[in-house]
Enzyme design. Structure first.
Site, PDB file in Angstrom:
ATOM      1  N   SER A   1     -10.943  11.019   3.069  1.00 33.73           N
ATOM      2  CA  SER A   1     -10.689   9.594   3.291  1.00 33.73           C
ATOM      3  C   SER A   1     -11.111   9.098   4.675  1.00 33.73           C
ATOM      4  O   SER A   1     -11.192   7.896   4.897  1.00 33.73           O
ATOM      5  CB  SER A   1      -9.213   9.267   3.064  1.00 33.73           C
ATOM      6  OG  SER A   1      -8.411   9.857   4.064  1.00 33.73           O
ATOM      7  N   LYS A   3      -5.032   8.286   9.255  1.00 29.84           N
ATOM      8  CA  LYS A   3      -5.526   6.936   8.946  1.00 29.84           C
ATOM      9  C   LYS A   3      -5.713   6.148  10.245  1.00 29.84           C
ATOM     10  O   LYS A   3      -5.180   6.506  11.284  1.00 29.84           O
ATOM     11  CB  LYS A   3      -4.528   6.159   8.063  1.00 29.84           C
ATOM     12  CG  LYS A   3      -4.262   6.768   6.715  1.00 29.84           C
ATOM     13  CD  LYS A   3      -5.448   6.665   5.801  1.00 29.84           C
ATOM     14  CE  LYS A   3      -5.144   7.328   4.466  1.00 29.84           C
ATOM     15  NZ  LYS A   3      -6.271   7.949   3.871  1.00 29.84           N
TER      16      LYS A   3
END
Length: 156
Positions: A69, A106
């Site tokens: 990701s 993230k």
């Protein structure tokens, strides 16, 4: 939720072991893509990666990344992240955090005073919004990434 998070197993988070830091040779000559000079292979000093990447050992962690990701930020499966818990978490910084008990890497984006967005750097992953009431814990800010170069895939 774990499909969106691209989670990191808890066993991939390590405290730094003090005293395990060895200096390695540092060649001050820049790496050239052309023909190297035979007069340049001299070690000019020794470099300790802990001293370079971990200025505050007592607040640092190593985290082994999993999933894809964050590949847009050069974080690949197996990358080792140096994470510092003493660095201020500001909008735009890449962090290691747990949301509702699941650890992830993230980009932290403050949308407003009550809403945080956790953004991936791979378009295949939608952003995650942290709302009031969610369990949200930040381990720290990613300060360095240690990775192998990405695997070359020849265009067809």
């Amino acid at each position: 939720m774990s499909d969106l998070l691209d989670t990191i197993p808890i066993e991939n988070i390590f405290r730094l072991a003090p005293g395990h830091n060895e200096a390695i040779p540092l060649f001050m000559s820049p790496a050239k893509a052309g023909f190297p000079s035979p007069a340049e292979p001299f070690i000019e000093q020794r470099l300790n990666l802990h001293d370079l990447c971990v200025p505050r050992h007592e607040t640092a962690y190593f985290v082994k990344a999993s999933g894809d990701s964050m590949t847009g930020d050069y974080i690949y499966p197996g990358s080792i992240l140096v994470v510092d818990s003493s660095v201020d978490v500001d909008s735009g910084k890449v962090i290691v955090a747990a949301i509702n008990g699941e650890w992830c890497v993230k980009r932290f984006v403050r949308v407003d005073t009550n809403l945080v967005m956790l953004e991936s750097s791979n378009a295949a992953y939608a952003p995650i919004y942290v709302h009031t009431g969610d369990q949200f814990e930040v381990l720290g800010v990613v300060t360095y990434i240690v990775s192998r170069p990405p695997r070359y895939v020849r265009p067809s």
